[in-house]
Design a protein around this motif. Structure first.
Motif, short mmCIF file in Angstrom:
data_model
loop_
_atom_site.label_atom_id
_atom_site.label_comp_id
_atom_site.label_asym_id
_atom_site.label_seq_id
_atom_site.Cartn_x
_atom_site.Cartn_y
_atom_site.Cartn_z
N LEU A 154 0.82 -1.22 0.00
CA LEU A 154 0.00 0.00 0.00
C LEU A 154 0.85 1.27 0.00
O LEU A 154 0.36 2.37 0.27
N ALA A 162 2.48 4.59 3.42
CA ALA A 162 1.28 5.27 3.94
C ALA A 162 0.70 4.42 5.06
O ALA A 162 -0.29 3.72 4.89
N ASN A 182 -3.12 4.95 6.39
CA ASN A 182 -4.11 4.31 5.52
C ASN A 182 -4.06 2.79 5.67
O ASN A 182 -5.09 2.13 5.76
N VAL A 215 -7.16 0.30 6.28
CA VAL A 215 -7.49 -0.71 5.27
C VAL A 215 -7.56 -2.09 5.93
O VAL A 215 -8.48 -2.88 5.66
N GLU A 246 -3.92 9.47 1.08
CA GLU A 246 -3.30 8.13 1.03
C GLU A 246 -4.34 7.12 0.55
O GLU A 246 -4.07 6.26 -0.27
N ALA A 247 -5.53 7.25 1.11
CA ALA A 247 -6.61 6.32 0.76
C ALA A 247 -7.01 6.46 -0.71
O ALA A 247 -7.31 5.47 -1.38
N ASN A 267 -4.55 4.71 -2.82
CA ASN A 267 -4.77 3.28 -2.64
C ASN A 267 -5.98 2.81 -3.48
O ASN A 267 -5.91 1.81 -4.19
N LYS A 300 -5.01 2.78 -7.13
CA LYS A 300 -4.06 1.72 -7.48
C LYS A 300 -4.79 0.42 -7.77
O LYS A 300 -4.43 -0.31 -8.68
N PHE A 301 -5.80 0.11 -6.96
CA PHE A 301 -6.48 -1.17 -7.11
C PHE A 301 -7.81 -1.05 -7.89
O PHE A 301 -8.64 -1.95 -7.83
#
Lengths: 304, 283
Positions: free
Chosen positions: A49, A52, A55, A59, B163-164, B167, B170-171
């Motif tokens: 990830l 970070a 986050n 997650v 950041e989220a 993320n 990315k996916f």
């Protein structure tokens, strides 16, 4: 000589084999945490990830709320260091099944200097409700800790070291979460230790054998601490030394002092880093300079 | 439910919010009132799947409230949807209540928790990561349920949010819809004074999100956007919901001082309720 991080990586891979719900998250530290062993075997259950950590912790909580068993892998200074509040709210308050793996504990990140040395992680994790805190003592035990953590439902923090260190336990040695282990029986002084301080304590106990009978207890589960074993040992010896590669406040020494202060006040010395930050250097040099070496343990045992 | 009925329901939700906050004596008014149209559309407009009598139904869509201080509106719609009895709304922020000042989810069954709440939130920026984790898990398991995450615009100050977003991009989390309440206020002032966000849409797009801009008081537009987000599965969608904070209560509208306080001065709640009542259209 084997490293705890190899034990971590191998344990993680084995946990992945045993349970398809085990997933691994990292923040760009797969290789040094040894999460790469899992990644090679289960690429579909491994997620990098990026750098970070905040986050990443959230997650992991979201995945756990959806039935996964995430292992969050980074250096202990960053996770649970940088993402402590995410650990507190998204993981511990929510009481989700997330395992936090803090690599490079203590002085492991020796040459990287004070910024990378995790000397406060047990203090900040011990204070969190619902969280189990584990500090295995060697390669074999780290493997067992990972497998046992994956089997229980709830948040767990595991700190482990990088260096290749002497083995204290064997592959067949019994292990149970929450149960402290008397590795050497003695009658004059109880030494409670965790991580690499366990083998250092055993070395000292052996050296002093003709003068002082030292009992060495491996406290791999820092929280909840095994009060019964601690009190039983101390009632026999009447003197206590605690040893940890961590700040002298908030870690194992504090945990033991809390138990004994209420149940069985006992003369005590704590071996740990004395409220200062570290610096760059060789691992063993740092251990010596910051008062965690065998001579420091010996001195504490003789003075207590 | 017809659009006009939804509009009236939203105003009923506003009434409930005022009563809850007045009863609690503390809490956040402006955001809850401003987003009432959205929350009503979400739960009663047929755009998400849930079973109020089976809150943990495996195939439900997950509604993650990241900006936890909006919880009076979440609790109100959950009660209205039948997740728990409306009488319980009076216990907001009181001792032994399941209606915590900020939402508390616990995966430990023995802990009493409010049905329908999917996550713990309050400290800003945390829910969006939880939502990302849920969306990743759904994708891994090839499940069709979606994740809807509601955030504030002040919340965008938190680095974790970005950041989220990285993320999620990315996916390619097409099963994730982010709803951001662009009401231009945060606790101590205007968002553009405290920490400018604009050009906000361009920022979101540059992070790999598909952006839909919506008038947050137009229920038809909200439903349209939610339906679009549901079918566009190639990447995550962000809905910027333009709202008036404090909507429906003139003395609260667009005033940041109403971000974090309840109507507790003499006459405030009564005046607010009268105003909300006067805007009901379909009866």
């Amino acid at each position: 000589m084997k490293s705890m991080r190899d034990g971590f990586g191998e344990g993680l891979r084995e946990a992945g084999k045993r349970n398809k719900n085990v997933v691994v998250l990292t923040a760009d530290l797969a290789e040094s945490s040894r999460a790469n062993l899992f990644a090679e075997e289960f690429p579909d259950r491994f997620f990098d990830l990026g750098i970070a950590e905040q986050n990443m912790m959230g997650v992991a909580a979201g995945m756990a709320l959806s039935g996964k068993i995430p292992f969050v892998c980074s250096y202990a200074v960053f996770s649970p260091g940088r993402n402590w509040e995410q650990l507190r709210v998204s993981v511990c308050l929510t009481d989700v099944n997330v395992k936090i793996a803090g690599a490079h504990a203590g002085f492991s990140a020796n040459a990287d200097g004070a910024t990378h040395q995790a000397l406060e992680d047990m203090a900040i994790t011990r204070a969190l409700p619902n969280l189990m805190v584990l500090a295995p003592c060697d390669y074999e035990q780290t493997k067992k800790v990972v497998l046992a953590s994956a089997q229980i439902n709830g948040p767990v923090y595991i700190r482990y070291h990088k260096q290749k260190l002497p083995q204290v336990t064997t592959a067949d040695a019994p292990f149970e979460l929450g149960k402290a282990q008397v590795l050497k029986e003695g009658k004059d002084v109880s030494v409670f230790a965790c991580g690499p301080m366990v083998y250092r304590s055993l070395m000292v106990a052996e050296k002093l054998e003709s003068k002082v009978s030292v009992e060495v207890v491996n406290i791999h589960t820092i929280k909840p601490i095994d009060k019964e074993v601690v009190i039983r040992s101390v009632k026999k010896t009447g003197k206590v030394v605690t040893c940890e590669e961590h700040q002298i406040t908030g870690g194992l020494g504090s945990a033991v002092a809390e138990v004994l202060g209420e149940s069985c006040p006992t003369p005590m010395k704590r071996v740990g880093v004395k409220d200062v930050f570290g610096e760059s250097g060789e691992y063993e040099e740092l251990v010596e300079k910051y008062g965690l070496g065998e001579k420091d343990i010996e001195e504490a045992i003789l003075k207590v | 439910m017809k659009i006009e009925e939804l509009q009236d329901k939203a105003n009923e939700i506003r009434e409930i919010i005022i009563k809850m906050l007045a009863g609690a004596g503390s809490g956040h008014s402006a955001g809850a009132l401003g987003s009432a149209d959205f929350w009503t559309a979400l739960y009663f407009g047929g755009v998400i799947n849930y079973r109020s009598d089976e809150p943990e139904w495996e195939d439900r869509d997950r509604v993650v409230l990241s900006a936890g201080h909006y919880c009076p509106v979440l609790y109100a719609v959950l009660a209205e949807a039948g997740f728990f009895l409306k009488e319980e709304l009076d216990s907001l922020r009181k001792i032994d209540s399941r209606l915590q000042g900020h939402p508390h989810k616990s995966s430990t069954s023995e802990v009493e928790q409010l049905p329908g709440v999917e996550n713990t939130s309050g400290p800003l920026g945390q829910g969006v990561s939880v939502a990302v984790g849920m969306a990743m898990a759904a994708k891994m398991d090839k499940k069709d349920w979606r994740v809807i995450c509601f955030m504030g615009d002040g919340e965008q100050n938190e680095g974790q949010v970005w950041e989220a977003y990285l993320n999620a991009a990315k996916f390619d989390l097409g099963n994730l819809t982010l709803v951001i309440d662009r009401n231009n206020i945060q606790l101590s002032g205007r968002t553009e004074t405290i920490m400018p966000l604009e050009p906000f849409k361009a920022k979101l797009e540059s992070f790999g999100l598909r952006v839909i801009e919506v008038n947050g008081h137009d229920i038809e537009e909200i439903l349209q956007a939610m339906k679009m987000a549901r079918v566009m599965l190639d990447r995550p969608t962000a809905i910027i919901l333009y709202t008036t904070p404090g909507k429906g209560v003139d003395f609260m509208e667009n005033k940041s001082e109403w971000h974090g306080k309840p109507p507790i001065e003499p006459g405030e709640a009564v005046e607010a309720l009268e105003e909300i009542n006067s805007i009901k259209t379909y009866e």
